[in-house]
Motif scaffolding. Sequence first.
Motif, PDB file in Angstrom:
ATOM      1  N   ASN A  78      67.767 -13.251  34.295  1.00  0.00           N
ATOM      2  CA  ASN A  78      68.681 -13.948  35.217  1.00  0.00           C
ATOM      3  C   ASN A  78      69.227 -13.051  36.324  1.00  0.00           C
ATOM      4  N   GLN A  79      68.376 -12.333  36.995  1.00  0.00           N
ATOM      5  CA  GLN A  79      68.708 -11.444  38.112  1.00  0.00           C
ATOM      6  C   GLN A  79      69.664 -10.325  37.692  1.00  0.00           C
ATOM      7  N   MET A  80      69.645  -9.992  36.394  1.00  0.00           N
ATOM      8  CA  MET A  80      70.443  -8.890  35.865  1.00  0.00           C
ATOM      9  C   MET A  80      69.511  -7.935  35.128  1.00  0.00           C
ATOM     10  N   VAL A  81      69.839  -6.654  35.174  1.00  0.00           N
ATOM     11  CA  VAL A  81      69.042  -5.647  34.477  1.00  0.00           C
ATOM     12  C   VAL A  81      69.959  -4.786  33.615  1.00  0.00           C
ATOM     13  N   THR A  82      69.500  -4.481  32.399  1.00  0.00           N
ATOM     14  CA  THR A  82      70.213  -3.541  31.534  1.00  0.00           C
ATOM     15  C   THR A  82      69.238  -2.450  31.126  1.00  0.00           C
ATOM     16  N   VAL A  83      69.732  -1.234  31.061  1.00  0.00           N
ATOM     17  CA  VAL A  83      68.917  -0.090  30.674  1.00  0.00           C
ATOM     18  C   VAL A  83      69.588   0.580  29.486  1.00  0.00           C
ATOM     19  N   SER A  84      68.838   0.712  28.393  1.00  0.00           N
ATOM     20  CA  SER A  84      69.349   1.354  27.190  1.00  0.00           C
ATOM     21  C   SER A  84      68.541   2.619  26.946  1.00  0.00           C
ATOM     22  N   LYS A  85      69.248   3.693  26.587  1.00  0.00           N
ATOM     23  CA  LYS A  85      68.562   4.954  26.308  1.00  0.00           C
ATOM     24  C   LYS A  85      68.770   5.405  24.870  1.00  0.00           C
ATOM     25  N   PHE A  96      64.281   0.012  38.540  1.00  0.00           N
ATOM     26  CA  PHE A  96      65.688  -0.337  38.284  1.00  0.00           C
ATOM     27  C   PHE A  96      66.359   0.713  37.426  1.00  0.00           C
ATOM     28  N   ALA A  97      65.638   1.361  36.533  1.00  0.00           N
ATOM     29  CA  ALA A  97      66.211   2.396  35.670  1.00  0.00           C
ATOM     30  C   ALA A  97      66.506   3.651  36.477  1.00  0.00           C
ATOM     31  N   LYS A  98      65.724   3.914  37.497  1.00  0.00           N
ATOM     32  CA  LYS A  98      65.931   5.112  38.321  1.00  0.00           C
ATOM     33  C   LYS A  98      67.173   4.988  39.195  1.00  0.00           C
ATOM     34  N   LYS A  99      67.603   3.757  39.480  1.00  0.00           N
ATOM     35  CA  LYS A  99      68.765   3.529  40.332  1.00  0.00           C
ATOM     36  C   LYS A  99      70.058   3.770  39.581  1.00  0.00           C
ATOM     37  N   GLU A 100      70.000   3.790  38.269  1.00  0.00           N
ATOM     38  CA  GLU A 100      71.218   3.949  37.467  1.00  0.00           C
ATOM     39  C   GLU A 100      71.663   5.376  37.409  1.00  0.00           C
ATOM     40  N   PRO A 132      74.792  -0.827  26.950  1.00  0.00           N
ATOM     41  CA  PRO A 132      74.255  -0.905  28.309  1.00  0.00           C
ATOM     42  C   PRO A 132      75.000  -1.951  29.138  1.00  0.00           C
ATOM     43  N   VAL A 133      75.249  -1.603  30.373  1.00  0.00           N
ATOM     44  CA  VAL A 133      75.971  -2.484  31.282  1.00  0.00           C
ATOM     45  C   VAL A 133      74.951  -3.249  32.125  1.00  0.00           C
ATOM     46  N   ALA A 134      75.135  -4.548  32.213  1.00  0.00           N
ATOM     47  CA  ALA A 134      74.243  -5.375  33.029  1.00  0.00           C
ATOM     48  C   ALA A 134      74.599  -5.185  34.499  1.00  0.00           C
ATOM     49  N   VAL A 135      73.581  -4.925  35.298  1.00  0.00           N
ATOM     50  CA  VAL A 135      73.762  -4.710  36.732  1.00  0.00           C
ATOM     51  C   VAL A 135      72.979  -5.789  37.480  1.00  0.00           C
ATOM     52  N   LYS A 136      73.588  -6.354  38.497  1.00  0.00           N
ATOM     53  CA  LYS A 136      72.921  -7.399  39.274  1.00  0.00           C
ATOM     54  C   LYS A 136      71.831  -6.780  40.138  1.00  0.00           C
ATOM     55  N   ILE A 137      70.686  -7.424  40.160  1.00  0.00           N
ATOM     56  CA  ILE A 137      69.563  -6.974  40.983  1.00  0.00           C
ATOM     57  C   ILE A 137      69.762  -7.531  42.393  1.00  0.00           C
ATOM     58  N   SER A 138      69.567  -6.699  43.396  1.00  0.00           N
ATOM     59  CA  SER A 138      69.739  -7.152  44.779  1.00  0.00           C
ATOM     60  C   SER A 138      68.745  -8.262  45.093  1.00  0.00           C
ATOM     61  N   ASP A 139      69.087  -9.084  46.072  1.00  0.00           N
ATOM     62  CA  ASP A 139      68.221 -10.215  46.432  1.00  0.00           C
ATOM     63  C   ASP A 139      66.838  -9.753  46.881  1.00  0.00           C
ATOM     64  N   ILE A 162      49.044  -5.142  36.138  1.00  0.00           N
ATOM     65  CA  ILE A 162      50.496  -5.301  36.093  1.00  0.00           C
ATOM     66  C   ILE A 162      51.231  -4.087  36.670  1.00  0.00           C
ATOM     67  N   LYS A 163      50.514  -3.218  37.348  1.00  0.00           N
ATOM     68  CA  LYS A 163      51.090  -1.965  37.846  1.00  0.00           C
ATOM     69  C   LYS A 163      52.276  -2.194  38.780  1.00  0.00           C
ATOM     70  N   LYS A 164      52.120  -3.057  39.757  1.00  0.00           N
ATOM     71  CA  LYS A 164      53.193  -3.291  40.727  1.00  0.00           C
ATOM     72  C   LYS A 164      54.417  -3.891  40.032  1.00  0.00           C
ATOM     73  N   PHE A 165      54.170  -4.797  39.100  1.00  0.00           N
ATOM     74  CA  PHE A 165      55.257  -5.450  38.357  1.00  0.00           C
ATOM     75  C   PHE A 165      56.013  -4.435  37.500  1.00  0.00           C
ATOM     76  N   VAL A 166      55.289  -3.620  36.753  1.00  0.00           N
ATOM     77  CA  VAL A 166      55.911  -2.616  35.877  1.00  0.00           C
ATOM     78  C   VAL A 166      56.638  -1.560  36.705  1.00  0.00           C
ATOM     79  N   ASN A 167      56.034  -1.124  37.799  1.00  0.00           N
ATOM     80  CA  ASN A 167      56.684  -0.122  38.640  1.00  0.00           C
ATOM     81  C   ASN A 167      57.995  -0.651  39.231  1.00  0.00           C
ATOM     82  N   LYS A 168      58.025  -1.938  39.553  1.00  0.00           N
ATOM     83  CA  LYS A 168      59.264  -2.538  40.069  1.00  0.00           C
ATOM     84  C   LYS A 168      60.326  -2.551  38.980  1.00  0.00           C
ATOM     85  N   ILE A 169      59.936  -2.894  37.764  1.00  0.00           N
ATOM     86  CA  ILE A 169      60.889  -2.923  36.647  1.00  0.00           C
ATOM     87  C   ILE A 169      61.437  -1.520  36.374  1.00  0.00           C
TER      88      ILE A 169
END
Length: 144
Positions: A47-54, A140-144, A62-69, A130-137
């Motif tokens: 739902n346009q939110m991303v969570t990253v757990s380590k 989001f972890a690198k932005k945190e 993990p805190v849910a962060v809204k993905i930019s449009d 699925i390279k482009k799809f996985v790289n996009k996902i």
Amino acid sequence: MKILSLLFLTIFLGKGCDSAKAQDIQSAVIEYTANTRGFYQKITVKNQMVTVSKDRNGNDKPVAVKISDADWNELVSCFKKVKLDSLAKLKAPTEKRFYDGAAIADLKITYKDKKYESTSFDHGFPPKEIKKFVNKITSFAKKE
């Protein structure tokens, strides 16, 4: 008159199907997991939110962060290109995970109450389909 109404109906239904596809990712839950003995990362998109757990034990909150449009629109276009039924048959391009050269990664998509899961592949080296799809996902972890 019949031809005109048939043409109008075709255009109307065609547009309806296109907008429904854009909504499809809204009902999907995407989980990307990469791990080794000393590394763990789980990225969940919903739902346009991303969570990253380590923490593999789930002790971190993990805190849910809204993905930019802009990022969301790019993810939606990549998601449309993923063939969910063939996800389990994709072949990994490298095998570094067999000798601890890369973390073991996998992709799980829950869509319309059905689970689709890829075979494991090297973190950072997903199958080309699925390279482009996985790289996009993973971006989001690198932005945190």
